[in-house]
Write a protein that holds these residues in place. Structure first.
Motif, PDB file in Angstrom:
ATOM      1  N   VAL A   1      10.033   0.030  -6.496  1.00 23.65           N
ATOM      2  CA  VAL A   1       8.674   0.165  -5.943  1.00 23.65           C
ATOM      3  C   VAL A   1       7.981  -1.196  -5.862  1.00 23.65           C
ATOM      4  CG1 VAL A   1       8.362   2.537  -6.764  1.00 23.65           C
ATOM      5  CG2 VAL A   1       7.386   0.659  -8.094  1.00 23.65           C
ATOM      6  N   ALA A   2       8.492  -2.150  -6.660  1.00 22.23           N
ATOM      7  CA  ALA A   2       7.938  -3.507  -6.594  1.00 22.23           C
ATOM      8  C   ALA A   2       8.637  -4.336  -5.517  1.00 22.23           C
ATOM      9  CB  ALA A   2       8.045  -4.189  -7.952  1.00 22.23           C
TER      10      ALA A   2
ATOM     11  N   ALA B   1       5.352   0.902   1.167  1.00 18.21           N
ATOM     12  CA  ALA B   1       4.546  -0.241   0.720  1.00 18.21           C
ATOM     13  C   ALA B   1       4.897  -0.534  -0.732  1.00 18.21           C
ATOM     14  CB  ALA B   1       3.059   0.082   0.845  1.00 18.21           C
ATOM     15  N   HIS B   2       4.989  -1.817  -1.058  1.00 20.54           N
ATOM     16  CA  HIS B   2       5.368  -2.215  -2.413  1.00 20.54           C
ATOM     17  C   HIS B   2       4.147  -2.543  -3.282  1.00 20.54           C
ATOM     18  CE1 HIS B   2       9.376  -3.596  -0.451  1.00 20.54           C
ATOM     19  NE2 HIS B   2       9.427  -2.323  -0.782  1.00 20.54           N
ATOM     20  N   ALA B   3       4.350  -2.522  -4.589  1.00 23.32           N
ATOM     21  CA  ALA B   3       3.273  -2.861  -5.526  1.00 23.32           C
ATOM     22  C   ALA B   3       2.764  -4.273  -5.247  1.00 23.32           C
ATOM     23  CB  ALA B   3       3.782  -2.769  -6.962  1.00 23.32           C
ATOM     24  N   GLY B   4       1.453  -4.408  -5.281  1.00 23.79           N
ATOM     25  CA  GLY B   4       0.863  -5.737  -5.165  1.00 23.79           C
ATOM     26  C   GLY B   4       0.633  -6.206  -3.751  1.00 23.79           C
ATOM     27  N   GLU B   5       0.873  -5.355  -2.769  1.00 19.78           N
ATOM     28  CA  GLU B   5       0.712  -5.774  -1.374  1.00 19.78           C
ATOM     29  C   GLU B   5      -0.658  -5.432  -0.807  1.00 19.78           C
ATOM     30  OE1 GLU B   5       5.243  -5.849   0.325  1.00 19.78           O
ATOM     31  OE2 GLU B   5       4.137  -3.978   0.545  1.00 19.78           O
ATOM     32  N   GLY B   6      -1.462  -4.735  -1.608  1.00 21.87           N
ATOM     33  CA  GLY B   6      -2.820  -4.432  -1.152  1.00 21.87           C
ATOM     34  C   GLY B   6      -2.991  -3.065  -0.522  1.00 21.87           C
TER      35      GLY B   6
ATOM     36  N   ARG C   1      -2.739  -0.289  -2.115  1.00 25.84           N
ATOM     37  CA  ARG C   1      -3.321   0.590  -3.142  1.00 25.84           C
ATOM     38  C   ARG C   1      -2.708   1.991  -3.078  1.00 25.84           C
ATOM     39  NH1 ARG C   1      -9.224  -1.604  -3.835  1.00 25.84           N
ATOM     40  NH2 ARG C   1      -8.783  -3.814  -3.583  1.00 25.84           N
ATOM     41  N   VAL C   2      -1.403   2.016  -3.252  1.00 26.51           N
ATOM     42  CA  VAL C   2      -0.672   3.272  -3.124  1.00 26.51           C
ATOM     43  C   VAL C   2      -0.722   4.061  -4.427  1.00 26.51           C
ATOM     44  CG1 VAL C   2       0.900   2.451  -1.356  1.00 26.51           C
ATOM     45  CG2 VAL C   2       1.456   2.057  -3.774  1.00 26.51           C
ATOM     46  N   HIS C   3      -0.540   5.369  -4.307  1.00 28.32           N
ATOM     47  CA  HIS C   3      -0.306   6.195  -5.486  1.00 28.32           C
ATOM     48  C   HIS C   3       1.008   6.932  -5.303  1.00 28.32           C
ATOM     49  CE1 HIS C   3      -0.963   8.345  -9.130  1.00 28.32           C
ATOM     50  NE2 HIS C   3      -0.953   9.524  -8.538  1.00 28.32           N
ATOM     51  N   PHE C   4       1.917   6.735  -6.275  1.00 27.41           N
ATOM     52  CA  PHE C   4       3.197   7.435  -6.281  1.00 27.41           C
ATOM     53  C   PHE C   4       3.177   8.393  -7.460  1.00 27.41           C
ATOM     54  CE2 PHE C   4       6.550   4.860  -3.833  1.00 27.41           C
ATOM     55  CZ  PHE C   4       5.634   4.162  -3.074  1.00 27.41           C
ATOM     56  N   THR C   5       3.592   9.638  -7.231  1.00 25.29           N
ATOM     57  CA  THR C   5       3.648  10.589  -8.332  1.00 25.29           C
ATOM     58  C   THR C   5       4.869  11.485  -8.188  1.00 25.29           C
ATOM     59  OG1 THR C   5       2.522  12.420  -9.450  1.00 25.29           O
ATOM     60  CG2 THR C   5       2.094  12.191  -7.099  1.00 25.29           C
TER      61      THR C   5
ATOM     62  N   ARG D   1      -0.999  11.311   1.600  1.00 25.28           N
ATOM     63  CA  ARG D   1      -1.697  10.192   0.949  1.00 25.28           C
ATOM     64  C   ARG D   1      -1.045   9.806  -0.369  1.00 25.28           C
ATOM     65  NH1 ARG D   1      -7.451  12.996   0.606  1.00 25.28           N
ATOM     66  NH2 ARG D   1      -6.002  14.593  -0.121  1.00 25.28           N
TER      67      ARG D   1
ATOM     68  N   TYR E   1      -1.376  11.843  -2.876  1.00 20.33           N
ATOM     69  CA  TYR E   1      -2.208  12.542  -3.863  1.00 20.33           C
ATOM     70  C   TYR E   1      -1.527  13.835  -4.301  1.00 20.33           C
ATOM     71  CZ  TYR E   1      -6.236   9.635  -2.443  1.00 20.33           C
ATOM     72  OH  TYR E   1      -7.090   8.607  -2.167  1.00 20.33           O
TER      73      TYR E   1
END
Lengths: 292, 385
Positions: free
Chosen positions: B76-77, B226-231, B233-237, B244, B246
C-alpha cells in the motif's frame, strides 16, 4: 430565545465529516483521545498528507476511518507489522498505530514487543478500556484483577499487563500514560512522540461505560470519569514497576505521566551497509549505564 | 565484493528457491518480509543478501502472521513486496491473504510445499496445499497460483506473479514444491529490458480533487491504486466497503464488492490461464500433471509412446485459475485421463469437474517425488480400457 447553530466545526478538515456520527457509545473515551490525536496532527507542523494512521480491529480500530488522512484498518492484531512496512517503505511519513488494548496486547502482543525491541519508527497509541468493547465486554489482558466481564462472570482471576512497564521493558523510547480526561497532556505527549524517532508508546485510559462500567457497578460514564479523576496521580518519575492498576483498592492510585524518554538506534534494515554510525548515537545509553 | 545488479543477466546454475529470489528482484521487488521455514528458507537467505545490494528492504519478522501483514503494508506504500514460506507458515498467512484480497493489495507469496498436514515432513516434498491456496482464507475471493516445474520457471513465474498481482490488484501465489525448490538447474536470466513489466494502475487525477474514488473500478473491474503519502487521503479497510473505501456493512454493498472481487479474476481467466501441452494431437490417454510431478509424467508419457500407447501430457502452469475449458475439450475426445499428484486427489477433483467422469488418480501423500513407473502403469491400464 435564539438558537445558535454552527455550520462547521474548526476541526472539520481533520475528519471525514461524511462518515459521522461515529459508532461509539455515549460516554466512550475513544472520541476525546481521537480528537487529541487530531489536534496533534495539526500542531505537529507535519503536513496532513504525510501522516498515516493504521489500526487493527475493535472500537479503537475504527479511529483511522474517521480521520482525513491516509488510513488503514487492517486485521485483528496485525496493525504493527503492517504499519512497520509503510514506515520502512516511506520513511518520510509519520506513521501512527491507533488501536485498543486487546488488539495490541492480546492477539497482537508478539508484534508489539518485537517492534519495541527493534525500535521501529512508529507512534503506538493504545486505548485501554480494560475490556473488549466491540464484542460486548469480555475480559482482556488489561482487565484489572477482580473486575467482572461477560467471560469473567465471577471476576477476573488473571494478572493484567501493566502496559507502560511492558513497553519500557521491551525498548520503547518514549512511554506515557494519560486518560481521556487529560486531553492537553495527552496531546502534548503525542506531539513529543511525533518528534521522536523510534517506537513511542502512549496508553490512554478510557471509560467504557457499557462494556466495563456497567458490569462493575462503576455507574454511568460521568462516574467512571470521576473514578479516573479521583484516583489519578501525575508522577513522571514513578518507578516503572509501580504502574499497575488495581481498581479494588480505593487508595491505590492510577499513576499517569511521561515515564520514559530515551534515545536508541532506530530500526533500519540497511544499517549495517551504511557508513559506520557516529559515536554520539550510542552515547546516551552508555552514559546511563555508567550512571547506573 | 561488488554489489550485484538487480537483474542478474546471464546463464546460471541455480537452486529453484534462489531462482524465485532472483525472479523477485528482476521483477522490481524491493521489500521482503519472512520467517525461516524449511524448505523455503533459501529464498529468504538469498534476499537477505541481495535486497540490500539494490537498496531494497529485507526484514525477518517474528512470525508468518507479521510477514504477510508487512508485505500488504509495504504494497500500500507503493513497493512490490513478497514473502516466502511453506505449509505451516502458509496456514498462518491466510487471514492476511484475505485482507490483501479485500483491500485489493497486490503481493506475491511463494509456498514451497512440503509434506503435511501439520508439521508433517519439513524437508520432503508434497503438493497438498493446492486447495488451501485456492480456498485458504475465509470467504469468496479469487487468487492466481502458478506451479513451477523447474528452477527456470521459478524465475519466470515469480516475475509473472508480480505482474499478475499488479494488473488485477490481488495476492498471487507461486506454488512451488520441495523438489523444484531444492533442485539446481540451468537458469537463463534475460537482460533488464527483456523482463516483462506490467505497471500497477494508478490514479489519473491529481490528489486533492473530488474526482478520485479509491475503490471505483474501471471497465476491467480493477480500481486504480493510490499509495500512502501521495495526498489522496485514502481509507483501506478489511470491512465491506463502498467505492470511497468507507465501511458499508449491508447486503447490497457486500454483494456488489464480493461479486466484483471474484469477477475481476474470472472475467480475465482466459488471459491468466497458462498450460503446456505435449503430444496431445492424437492422444488417447492424457496425463494432467504439474510441478515436480510433471517431470515424472513427461518420462512416463515418453515411455508409453515407445510402447505404442498414444499418450500425451497437459501441464497446467496456472493451477488457479484452472485451465478447465481446455480439459473439457480434451476429455471429449480422449479415452482416459490420468492425474498423478503428491496428494490424495486435489487437482483430480478439479479435473473431474470438467471431464464429468472419473479420472485415474496416481496418488502419494508425499515424502518423495512421484516416480515415472506408477504413472506409466496407470497409463498402460488406461490404454486397455
Amino acid at each position: 430565545m435564539t438558537t445558535l447553530m454552527a455550520e462547521r466545526h474548526p476541526s472539520d478538515p481533520l475528519f471525514r465529516a461524511d462518515r459521522l456520527p461515529h459508532i461509539w457509545c455515549p460516554g466512550c473515551g475513544i472520541g476525546p483521545a481521537m480528537h487529541a490525536y487530531a489536534q496533534a496532527l495539526v500542531e505537529s507542523g507535519i503536513p496532513l498528507d504525510r501522516h498515516v494512521c493504521v489500526s487493527g480491529i475493535g472500537c479503537s480500530g475504527r479511529v483511522p476511518g474517521y480521520l482525513n488522512i491516509d488510513s488503514y484498518h487492517t486485521t485483528h492484531g496485525r496493525a504493527i507489522p503492517f504499519a512497520m512496512a509503510v514506515a520502512l517503505v516511506r520513511p518520510q511519513l509519520e506513521v501512527a498505530v491507533f488501536s485498543g488494548d486487546g488488539d495490541l496486547f492480546a492477539i497482537g502482543g508478539n508484534h508489539f514487543i518485537h517492534a519495541a525491541r527493534r525500535n521501529v519508527d512508529l507512534n503506538v497509541i493504545c486505548i485501554n478500556n480494560f475490556n473488549y468493547g466491540m464484542t460486548g465486554g469480555q475480559v482482556g489482558p488489561t482487565t484489572p484483577m477482580g473486575a467482572r466481564a461477560t467471560t469473567a462472570p465471577y471476576g477476573n482471576y488473571e494478572q493484567p499487563f501493566s502496559l507502560p512497564y511492558l513497553a519500557a521493558a521491551t525498548g520503547a523510547v518514549f512511554v506515557a500514560r494519560w486518560t481521556s480526561l487529560h486531553l492537553r497532556q495527552l496531546k502534548q505527549a503525542i506531539l513529543r512522540a511525533m518528534k521522536k524517532r523510534g517506537l513511542t508508546f502512549i496508553e490512554v485510559l478510557a471509560p467504557c461505560p457499557v462494556g466495563f462500567g456497567r458490569p462493575n457497578e462503576i455507574g454511568d460514564a460521568m462516574e467512571e470519569m470521576m473514578l479516573y479523576r479521583e484516583r489519578c496521580v501525575v508522577d513522571h518519575g514513578a518507578p516503572l514497576a509501580a504502574l499497575d492498576i488495581d481498581l479494588r483498592q480505593r487508595d491505590h492510585p492510577i499513576v499517569l505521566g511521561n515515564f520514559v524518554d530515551i534515545e536508541r538506534p532506530v530500526f533500519d534494515p540497511l544499517a549495517m551497509r551504511r557508513p559506520a554510525p557516529e559515536v554520539e548515537d550510542h552515547a546516551p545509553l552508555a552514559r546511563k549505564e555508567q550512571e547506573g | 565484493m561488488k554489489d550485484g545488479p538487480a537483474v542478474l543477466e546471464g546463464q546460471h546454475f541455480l537452486l529453484g528457491d534462489h531462482a524465485c529470489a532472483e525472479g523477485a528482484l528482476a521483477a522490481g521487488c524491493r521489500f521482503f518480509a519472512g520467517y525461516p521455514i524449511t524448505p523455503s528458507t533459501e529464498i529468504a537467505e538469498r534476499l537477505a543478501h541481495r535486497l540490500p545490494e539494490v537498496g531494497g528492504i529485507f526484514v525477518q519478522m517474528e512470525d508468518e502472521l507479521a510477514s504477510m501483514a508487512a508485505i500488504v503494508g509495504a504494497s500500500v506504500a507503493g513497493a512490490r513486496a513478497m514473502t516466502a514460506t511453506s505449509g505451516p507458515g502458509f496456514s498462518l498467512m491466510m487471514e492476511n491473504v484475505g485482507l490483501a484480497a479485500m483491500m485489493e493489495v497486490p503481493c506475491v507469496v511463494v509456498n514451497v510445499q512440503r509434506g503435511a498436514p501439520s508439521t508433517g515432513l519439513p524437508t520432503l516434498v508434497a503438493q497438498a496445499d493446492v486447495m488451501q491456496a485456492r480456498w485458504g482464507s475465509h470467504g469468496d475471493y479469487e487468487i492466481v497460483a502458478y506451479a513451477p516445474a523447474s528452477p527456470q520457471e521459478c524465475f519466470d513465474l515469480t516475475v509473472r506473479a508480480f505482474n499478475t498481482a499488479d494488473q488485477y490488484r490481488i495476492p498471487v501465489f507461486v506454488l512451488a514444491d520441495e523438489v523444484v525448490g531444492h533442485m539446481t538447474e540451468r537458469v537463463v536470466i534475460p537482460p533488464p529490458d527483456a523482463i516483462p513489466k506490467v505497471e500497477r494502475k494508478r490514479p489519473r487525477t491529481a490528489p486533492g480533487g473530488d474526482g478520485f474514488l479509491p475503490f471505483q473500478a474501471d471497465d476491467d473491474l480493477v480500481p486504480p491504486m493510490a499509495h500512502a503519502g501521495e495526498g489522496y487521503r485514502v481509507h483501506f479497510t478489511g470491512l465491506t466497503h463502498d467505492e470511497r473505501g468507507y465501511p458499508a456493512t449491508n447486503a447490497e454493498a457486500h454483494d456488489r464488492l464480493v461479486r466484483r472481487l471474484v469477477e475481476k479474476v474470472r472475467r480475465h481467466a482466459w488471459r491468466i490461464e497458462e498450460y503446456e501441452e505435449s503430444q496431445l494431437e492424437d492422444a488417447r490417454v492424457v496425463v494432467i500433471a504439474y510441478g515436480s510431478t510433471a517431470r515424472s509424467a513427461r518420462r512416463a508419457v515418453a515411455v508409453a509412446r515407445e510402447e505404442g500407447i498414444r499418450a500425451g501430457l497437459l501441464r497446467p502452469i496456472t493451477l488457479w485459475p484452472f485451465p478447465g475449458e481446455r480439459v473439457r475439450r480434451l476429455a471429449e475426445r480422449v479415452g482416459a485421463v490420468v492425474v498423478p499428484e503428491l496428494n490424495m486427489g486435489q487437482i483430480a477433483r478439479e479435473v473431474e469437474r470438467f471431464t464429468h467422469r472419473p479420472v485415474l488418480g496416481v496418488n502419494h501423500a508425499g515424502g518423495a517425488m512421484l516416480p515415472p513407473e506408477p504413472i506409466l502403469d496407470t497409463i498402460r491400464e488406461a490404454a486397455t480400457r
